[in-house]
Every structure is written in C-alpha cells, then in structure tokens.
Design a protein around this motif. Structure first.
Motif, PDB file in Angstrom:
ATOM      1  N   GLY A 143       2.754   5.798  -5.948  1.00 35.66           N
ATOM      2  CA  GLY A 143       2.687   5.601  -7.394  1.00 35.66           C
ATOM      3  C   GLY A 143       3.880   4.855  -7.961  1.00 35.66           C
ATOM      4  O   GLY A 143       4.256   5.065  -9.121  1.00 35.66           O
ATOM      5  N   LEU A 144       4.480   3.968  -7.179  1.00 41.93           N
ATOM      6  CA  LEU A 144       5.690   3.267  -7.602  1.00 41.93           C
ATOM      7  C   LEU A 144       5.435   1.839  -8.053  1.00 41.93           C
ATOM      8  O   LEU A 144       6.379   1.159  -8.477  1.00 41.93           O
ATOM      9  CB  LEU A 144       6.700   3.251  -6.455  1.00 41.93           C
ATOM     10  N   VAL A 145       4.180   1.379  -7.976  1.00 41.74           N
ATOM     11  CA  VAL A 145       3.879   0.030  -8.430  1.00 41.74           C
ATOM     12  C   VAL A 145       4.108  -0.057  -9.935  1.00 41.74           C
ATOM     13  O   VAL A 145       3.744   0.840 -10.687  1.00 41.74           O
ATOM     14  CB  VAL A 145       2.432  -0.360  -8.077  1.00 41.74           C
ATOM     15  N   ASP A 146       4.711  -1.140 -10.370  1.00 40.62           N
ATOM     16  CA  ASP A 146       5.060  -1.372 -11.774  1.00 40.62           C
ATOM     17  C   ASP A 146       6.093  -0.385 -12.287  1.00 40.62           C
ATOM     18  O   ASP A 146       6.071   0.020 -13.447  1.00 40.62           O
ATOM     19  CB  ASP A 146       3.811  -1.341 -12.666  1.00 40.62           C
ATOM     20  N   THR A 147       7.015   0.012 -11.404  1.00 40.43           N
ATOM     21  CA  THR A 147       8.160   0.825 -11.807  1.00 40.43           C
ATOM     22  C   THR A 147       9.432   0.192 -11.254  1.00 40.43           C
ATOM     23  O   THR A 147       9.383  -0.575 -10.281  1.00 40.43           O
ATOM     24  CB  THR A 147       8.054   2.272 -11.277  1.00 40.43           C
ATOM     25  N   LEU A 148      10.555   0.520 -11.857  1.00 42.49           N
ATOM     26  CA  LEU A 148      11.824  -0.022 -11.387  1.00 42.49           C
ATOM     27  C   LEU A 148      12.184   0.514 -10.002  1.00 42.49           C
ATOM     28  O   LEU A 148      12.923  -0.134  -9.250  1.00 42.49           O
ATOM     29  CB  LEU A 148      12.936   0.297 -12.381  1.00 42.49           C
ATOM     30  N   ALA A 149      11.663   1.695  -9.664  1.00 45.78           N
ATOM     31  CA  ALA A 149      11.937   2.256  -8.335  1.00 45.78           C
ATOM     32  C   ALA A 149      11.410   1.350  -7.231  1.00 45.78           C
ATOM     33  O   ALA A 149      11.975   1.299  -6.133  1.00 45.78           O
ATOM     34  CB  ALA A 149      11.324   3.651  -8.222  1.00 45.78           C
ATOM     35  N   ALA A 150      10.326   0.627  -7.513  1.00 45.45           N
ATOM     36  CA  ALA A 150       9.767  -0.288  -6.516  1.00 45.45           C
ATOM     37  C   ALA A 150      10.701  -1.451  -6.228  1.00 45.45           C
ATOM     38  O   ALA A 150      10.589  -2.106  -5.190  1.00 45.45           O
ATOM     39  CB  ALA A 150       8.417  -0.809  -6.993  1.00 45.45           C
ATOM     40  N   PHE A 195      10.989 -11.821  -4.939  1.00 42.95           N
ATOM     41  CA  PHE A 195       9.704 -11.606  -4.279  1.00 42.95           C
ATOM     42  C   PHE A 195       9.169 -10.203  -4.540  1.00 42.95           C
ATOM     43  O   PHE A 195       7.981 -10.031  -4.834  1.00 42.95           O
ATOM     44  CB  PHE A 195       9.845 -11.840  -2.777  1.00 42.95           C
ATOM     45  N   ASN A 196      10.028  -9.176  -4.419  1.00 47.03           N
ATOM     46  CA  ASN A 196       9.560  -7.808  -4.661  1.00 47.03           C
ATOM     47  C   ASN A 196       9.099  -7.617  -6.101  1.00 47.03           C
ATOM     48  O   ASN A 196       8.165  -6.862  -6.359  1.00 47.03           O
ATOM     49  CB  ASN A 196      10.667  -6.802  -4.331  1.00 47.03           C
ATOM     50  N   ALA A 197       9.752  -8.306  -7.025  1.00 48.81           N
ATOM     51  CA  ALA A 197       9.338  -8.207  -8.428  1.00 48.81           C
ATOM     52  C   ALA A 197       7.945  -8.793  -8.621  1.00 48.81           C
ATOM     53  O   ALA A 197       7.107  -8.228  -9.333  1.00 48.81           O
ATOM     54  CB  ALA A 197      10.348  -8.916  -9.316  1.00 48.81           C
ATOM     55  N   VAL A 198       7.679  -9.924  -7.989  1.00 52.72           N
ATOM     56  CA  VAL A 198       6.346 -10.533  -8.073  1.00 52.72           C
ATOM     57  C   VAL A 198       5.305  -9.622  -7.436  1.00 52.72           C
ATOM     58  O   VAL A 198       4.170  -9.502  -7.925  1.00 52.72           O
ATOM     59  CB  VAL A 198       6.342 -11.910  -7.379  1.00 52.72           C
ATOM     60  N   LEU A 199       5.690  -8.959  -6.369  1.00 51.08           N
ATOM     61  CA  LEU A 199       4.752  -8.134  -5.608  1.00 51.08           C
ATOM     62  C   LEU A 199       4.424  -6.823  -6.313  1.00 51.08           C
ATOM     63  O   LEU A 199       3.261  -6.394  -6.320  1.00 51.08           O
ATOM     64  CB  LEU A 199       5.357  -7.836  -4.231  1.00 51.08           C
ATOM     65  N   TYR A 200       5.420  -6.202  -6.934  1.00 55.29           N
ATOM     66  CA  TYR A 200       5.227  -4.835  -7.416  1.00 55.29           C
ATOM     67  C   TYR A 200       5.173  -4.693  -8.941  1.00 55.29           C
ATOM     68  O   TYR A 200       4.666  -3.683  -9.430  1.00 55.29           O
ATOM     69  CB  TYR A 200       6.352  -3.928  -6.896  1.00 55.29           C
ATOM     70  N   ILE A 201       5.708  -5.644  -9.685  1.00 57.22           N
ATOM     71  CA  ILE A 201       5.831  -5.481 -11.137  1.00 57.22           C
ATOM     72  C   ILE A 201       4.661  -6.151 -11.848  1.00 57.22           C
ATOM     73  O   ILE A 201       4.319  -7.299 -11.545  1.00 57.22           O
ATOM     74  CB  ILE A 201       7.170  -6.037 -11.654  1.00 57.22           C
ATOM     75  N   TYR A 250       0.827  -1.208   0.000  1.00 59.25           N
ATOM     76  CA  TYR A 250       0.000   0.000   0.000  1.00 59.25           C
ATOM     77  C   TYR A 250       0.863   1.261   0.000  1.00 59.25           C
ATOM     78  O   TYR A 250       0.493   2.281  -0.590  1.00 59.25           O
ATOM     79  CB  TYR A 250      -0.936  -0.003   1.203  1.00 59.25           C
ATOM     80  N   LEU A 251       2.009   1.194   0.666  1.00 62.28           N
ATOM     81  CA  LEU A 251       2.927   2.335   0.680  1.00 62.28           C
ATOM     82  C   LEU A 251       3.459   2.601  -0.727  1.00 62.28           C
ATOM     83  O   LEU A 251       3.477   3.755  -1.189  1.00 62.28           O
ATOM     84  CB  LEU A 251       4.079   2.064   1.643  1.00 62.28           C
ATOM     85  N   MET A 252       3.882   1.556  -1.404  1.00 62.52           N
ATOM     86  CA  MET A 252       4.365   1.711  -2.777  1.00 62.52           C
ATOM     87  C   MET A 252       3.262   2.228  -3.694  1.00 62.52           C
ATOM     88  O   MET A 252       3.500   3.078  -4.557  1.00 62.52           O
ATOM     89  CB  MET A 252       4.901   0.368  -3.293  1.00 62.52           C
ATOM     90  N   ARG A 253       2.069   1.719  -3.523  1.00 65.55           N
ATOM     91  CA  ARG A 253       0.961   2.172  -4.363  1.00 65.55           C
ATOM     92  C   ARG A 253       0.609   3.626  -4.078  1.00 65.55           C
ATOM     93  O   ARG A 253       0.271   4.387  -4.996  1.00 65.55           O
ATOM     94  CB  ARG A 253      -0.256   1.280  -4.149  1.00 65.55           C
ATOM     95  N   ALA A 254       0.686   4.038  -2.816  1.00 63.57           N
ATOM     96  CA  ALA A 254       0.385   5.422  -2.460  1.00 63.57           C
ATOM     97  C   ALA A 254       1.365   6.390  -3.109  1.00 63.57           C
ATOM     98  O   ALA A 254       0.989   7.510  -3.479  1.00 63.57           O
ATOM     99  CB  ALA A 254       0.406   5.582  -0.935  1.00 63.57           C
TER     100      ALA A 254
END
Length: 293
Positions: free
Chosen positions: A134-141, A210-216, A128-132
């Motif tokens: 706007g970093l979901v589906d970005t390399l910054a995530a 894991f982070n790639a599966v979660l955010y990308i 939720y923090l990443m989504r807030a």
C-alpha cells in the motif's frame, strides 16, 4: 637541470588537464545560470554564453509563483532527510558487527550483501511489492528503494575495520557496553565515512526521478524531479504552440528556454551547496573505506 625541467613539464601537463576538467564540469552550470538570466534574443544570439545579457529575473519570479514548486521542494526535503538519517543509522548498526572478525556467519552475510549488488528483482516485481504494502503514491515509496546499498555498507564496514581495537578493549575494561562502544567511540571516529555516505544518499534521493515516475500518481506527492520534468514538458509544448515565432518570443520576458533553465538552476543549487561542507571528509572517507590497511 634536465630532471628539474622534466618535473616542471610534468606539472604543467597535470595542471593543464585539471584545469580543462574543471572547466568542462563548471561550464554547463555557468551556461544554465547565464541563459536563465538572459532574454530570449540573447539566447538566440549565443546559446552557449557564459555571461548573461539583458538581465532579468522574470523566469525565476514565474517559477517561484507556482505553489507546486514549494510542495515539491518540501516533499524532496522530507524524502532526502528521512532517507539519509534512517539509511545512515542502518549502515552503522549493520557495519559495526560485520567489521568484527569473530562474528559467526560473517562471510555468509557478506555473500548476501554482494548478491544484492549484482542482482535485482526488477521493475515489475518491485512495483507489485510496493503496491502490496500500500505504498504506491506515498513518500515512503521514494524512501525505501534507496534506503540501503551494499556498496555503501562495504565502505563503512571496511572503514570500521581500520579503527584500532585497542580503543574498544580499553573501554571494555572500564565496563563499557557494546552500544556505548558503538555510539560513543566508533561513530565519532567514523565521521569521514558517515559524511561521505550521507552525501551519496542525499544526492541519490535529491536526483531520484525514475522511482517517482514509477510510484507517484498525485501532484501533491511530486518530488522536485517530477516538477522539473513537468516544467520542461510544458515549456516544450508552449514552444511548439508558438509555431516557432522567434520575433514574438524575443519580446517576452519569460520564454520557454529561460524558464526551463531557471527551473534546472533552482532544482540544482541546493544539493550543490552541501558539498563544500563535507568536502574535507569526502576523500578521507572514500580512501579509508575502500582499502583496509
């Protein structure tokens, strides 16, 4: 004579254990390479082989022909480089003041650092923090979650505490400022621990799955680990669709197993190539960064 005999047997046991441990670590890599270069019939004959049979490079040619491999490689290199450079800079500028005993609130800061090593917000709050932001589906995530580690900070802080204060005091007498002391004296003397932490960070970013599966979400932002997962999934599906026809697979140049092993090899080799260049710093950095003398 008896003493010398005991010492010799002790060395024999030690060297034997070291050789066995080395073989246990090297064997999987050799096996993956051998299978990736062998035919499927050779794989069925001996899946545990250490020498390729019926050598062919068709699996590697098949993988290298996929544009997604190159975009995944580029994404992983960008994420790893950005994470290592930014993270190392943050460790340096944070560990330097914390290594000074006269810093007010130093113990409080260290309590917060240790707290982050013991407790974490959890998967859902982090998402939720990443989504807030706007970093979901970005390399910054992929960069931010692994950017800072309390363990690595403590290693660097402890290493800097072992640097003789006389060097800094002599530079201050000559009029050196704090940034000059840090980047012209402390950082060059801290090369062992910096190289060690760079290796830690590079391995963590390169192998991050894991982070790639979660955010990308989109394929163009996939790192190598997601590409590897996709290749293994496709290979498994193709094998199931073939209904286990070993005779048919045996005549193919590119088979599920060889393709899978070749993909693992391509993903694994670059990070393995880094270690020989930082090996001379590794032990020294860990030892001096772990225990204050």
């Amino acid at each position: 004579m008896n003493k010398k005999s005991r010492v010799d047997w002790f060395d024999v046991v030690n060297y034997s254990l070291i050789v066995l441990c080395c073989m246990a670590m090297i064997y999987p890599i050799i096996n993956v390479l051998a299978v990736s270069l062998s035919s499927y019939s050779a794989y069925i004959e001996n899946p545990m082989r250490i020498w390729p049979k019926h050598i062919n490079f068709a699996s590697y040619q098949e993988i290298f022909s996929k544009p997604l491999l190159w975009s995944s490689y580029l994404n992983t290199i960008i994420v790893t480089a950005a994470g290592v450079v930014i993270g190392t800079f943050l460790y340096i500028i944070t560990a330097y003041p914390l290594s000074k005993g006269h810093l007010k609130g130093r113990k409080v800061f260290m309590i917060f650092v240790v707290f982050t090593m013991l407790f974490n917000g959890g998967i859902i709050p982090n998402f939720y923090l990443m989504r807030a932001f706007g970093l979901v589906d970005t390399l910054a995530a992929l960069v931010l979650p692994l950017l800072f580690s309390g363990f690595s900070l403590i290693l660097m802080k402890t290493f800097m505490e072992n640097i003789p204060e006389e060097l800094e005091e002599a530079a201050k007498i000559d009029g050196a400022s704090e940034p000059y002391l840090l980047f012209r004296i402390v950082v060059p003397l801290s090369k062992p621990i910096i190289a060690t932490l760079c290796l830690f960070s590079a391995v963590a970013y390169w192998n991050n799955y894991f982070n790639a599966v979660l955010y990308i979400r989109s394929a163009e932002n996939w790192p190598l680990m997601l590409f590897l997962k996709e290749m293994i999934s496709n290979v498994t599906s193709n094998k199931l669709n073939n209904n286990g026809n070993l005779a048919e697979l045996g005549h193919l140049q590119v088979t599920p197993e060889t393709l899978q092993y070749a993909t693992i090899m391509i993903v694994m080799v670059p990070i393995l190539s880094i270690y020989p260049f930082v090996q001379k710093y590794f032990v020294k950095g860990i030892m001096l960064g772990s225990v204050k003398g």
